[in-house]
Scaffold this motif. Structure first.
Motif, mmCIF file in Angstrom:
data_model
loop_
_atom_site.group_PDB
_atom_site.id
_atom_site.type_symbol
_atom_site.label_atom_id
_atom_site.label_comp_id
_atom_site.label_asym_id
_atom_site.label_seq_id
_atom_site.Cartn_x
_atom_site.Cartn_y
_atom_site.Cartn_z
ATOM 1 N N THR A 169 0.781 -1.247 0.000
ATOM 2 C CA THR A 169 0.126 -0.065 0.164
ATOM 3 C C THR A 169 0.807 1.289 -0.044
ATOM 4 O O THR A 169 0.717 2.238 -0.693
ATOM 5 N N LYS A 170 1.741 1.329 0.808
ATOM 6 C CA LYS A 170 2.966 2.486 0.944
ATOM 7 C C LYS A 170 3.662 2.562 -0.540
ATOM 8 O O LYS A 170 3.730 3.804 -0.930
ATOM 9 N N ALA A 171 4.092 1.672 -1.118
ATOM 10 C CA ALA A 171 4.498 1.819 -2.336
ATOM 11 C C ALA A 171 3.747 2.151 -3.610
ATOM 12 O O ALA A 171 4.044 2.856 -4.238
ATOM 13 N N ALA A 172 2.374 1.764 -3.328
ATOM 14 C CA ALA A 172 1.544 2.181 -4.717
ATOM 15 C C ALA A 172 1.123 3.675 -4.351
ATOM 16 O O ALA A 172 1.170 4.437 -5.150
ATOM 17 N N TYR A 173 1.135 4.016 -2.882
ATOM 18 C CA TYR A 173 0.834 5.634 -2.668
ATOM 19 C C TYR A 173 2.084 6.303 -3.206
ATOM 20 O O TYR A 173 2.073 7.424 -3.876
ATOM 21 N N GLY A 174 3.244 5.759 -2.745
ATOM 22 C CA GLY A 174 4.795 6.438 -3.086
ATOM 23 C C GLY A 174 4.756 6.693 -4.609
ATOM 24 O O GLY A 174 5.258 7.549 -5.118
ATOM 25 N N GLU A 175 4.362 5.597 -5.523
ATOM 26 C CA GLU A 175 4.642 5.851 -7.048
ATOM 27 C C GLU A 175 3.581 6.825 -7.595
ATOM 28 O O GLU A 175 3.750 7.362 -8.332
ATOM 29 N N GLU A 176 2.459 6.859 -6.834
ATOM 30 C CA GLU A 176 1.303 7.916 -7.653
ATOM 31 C C GLU A 176 1.517 9.220 -6.847
ATOM 32 O O GLU A 176 1.576 10.259 -7.667
ATOM 33 N N VAL A 177 1.910 9.460 -5.685
ATOM 34 C CA VAL A 177 2.080 10.849 -5.021
ATOM 35 C C VAL A 177 3.683 11.185 -4.978
ATOM 36 O O VAL A 177 3.673 12.548 -5.059
ATOM 37 N N LYS A 178 4.531 10.524 -4.941
ATOM 38 C CA LYS A 178 6.022 10.709 -5.106
ATOM 39 C C LYS A 178 6.323 11.440 -3.782
ATOM 40 O O LYS A 178 7.109 12.594 -4.191
ATOM 41 N N PRO A 179 6.036 11.419 -2.972
ATOM 42 C CA PRO A 179 6.534 11.939 -1.682
ATOM 43 C C PRO A 179 8.184 11.536 -1.409
ATOM 44 O O PRO A 179 8.552 10.680 -1.814
ATOM 45 N N PRO A 180 8.706 12.515 -0.430
ATOM 46 C CA PRO A 180 10.326 12.379 -0.215
ATOM 47 C C PRO A 180 10.384 11.053 0.748
ATOM 48 O O PRO A 180 9.419 10.650 1.430
ATOM 49 N N GLU A 181 11.098 10.097 0.413
ATOM 50 C CA GLU A 181 11.200 8.853 1.109
ATOM 51 C C GLU A 181 12.128 9.046 2.206
ATOM 52 O O GLU A 181 13.284 9.980 2.193
ATOM 53 N N PRO A 182 12.191 8.451 3.109
ATOM 54 C CA PRO A 182 10.983 7.506 3.961
ATOM 55 C C PRO A 182 9.935 8.507 4.327
ATOM 56 O O PRO A 182 10.012 9.713 4.471
ATOM 57 N N PHE A 183 8.695 7.735 4.457
ATOM 58 C CA PHE A 183 7.599 8.660 5.010
ATOM 59 C C PHE A 183 6.725 7.914 5.583
ATOM 60 O O PHE A 183 6.765 6.750 5.735
ATOM 61 N N HIS A 184 5.799 8.470 6.594
ATOM 62 C CA HIS A 184 4.948 7.712 7.346
ATOM 63 C C HIS A 184 3.509 8.149 6.486
ATOM 64 O O HIS A 184 3.299 9.061 5.922
ATOM 65 N N LEU A 185 2.633 7.266 6.723
ATOM 66 C CA LEU A 185 1.327 7.228 5.584
ATOM 67 C C LEU A 185 0.226 6.870 6.594
ATOM 68 O O LEU A 185 0.397 5.823 7.296
#
Length: 155
Positions: A103-119
């Motif tokens: 879920t975090k990876a899918a969100y990250g691919e769509e939103v492109k937040p700075p890594e790492p991040f809390h979701l």
């Protein structure tokens, strides 16, 4: 109740709320500090795939607050010099951290937040929209899960 369930229950209010949040990038998140006092911080929010998501930098104070006590209130940015165009909007609820890597990876691919991040995924407990009607009425729309939408008009 998640965002999709709210949208299904109150589509017109949900659309107005999303438009209000969509007008600006940064909004205000209120969390509770360790001593119980409120903390307000800036935050970007996303409405994606039927969820209202809160993303945060690693080990941020607001993330620590939510780990300790998941209650939050989110206020849409009113904008500079705005006369409540679109209304004043607040969402309250509980934020649950997403630990599922997919879920975090899918969100990250769509939103492109700075890594790492809390979701955090949200569970809504209240949505409130305050607006002005006919330049003479203050109109409050208050929604809570399991209850009908209340509309209150004040002069």
């Amino acid at each position: 109740m998640n965002w999709a369930a709210f949208t299904s229950a109150e589509p017109d209010l949900a659309k107005a709320v999303e438009e209000r949040f969509g007008a600006f990038t940064h909004h205000v998140l209120a969390t509770l500090r360790k001593d119980g006092s409120p903390r307000t911080t800036g935050l970007e929010v996303r409405f994606l795939h039927g969820e209202l998501w809160l993303g945060m930098m690693p080990d941020s104070l607001k993330a620590r607050d939510l780990h300790r006590d998941p209650r939050f209130c989110l206020q849409a940015n009113p904008g500079e010099g705005q006369s409540m165009g679109g209304g004043d909007v607040r969402i309250s609820g509980h934020a649950r951290e997403v630990t599922d890597s997919g879920t975090k990876a899918a969100y990250g691919e769509e939103v492109k937040p700075p890594e790492p991040f809390h979701l955090f995924r949200t569970e809504l407990t209240e949505v409130v929209r305050t607006s002005v009607e006919d330049e003479k009425y203050l109109v409050l729309q208050v929604w809570k899960p399991g209850q009908p939408l209340r509309t209150i008009k004040r002069t």
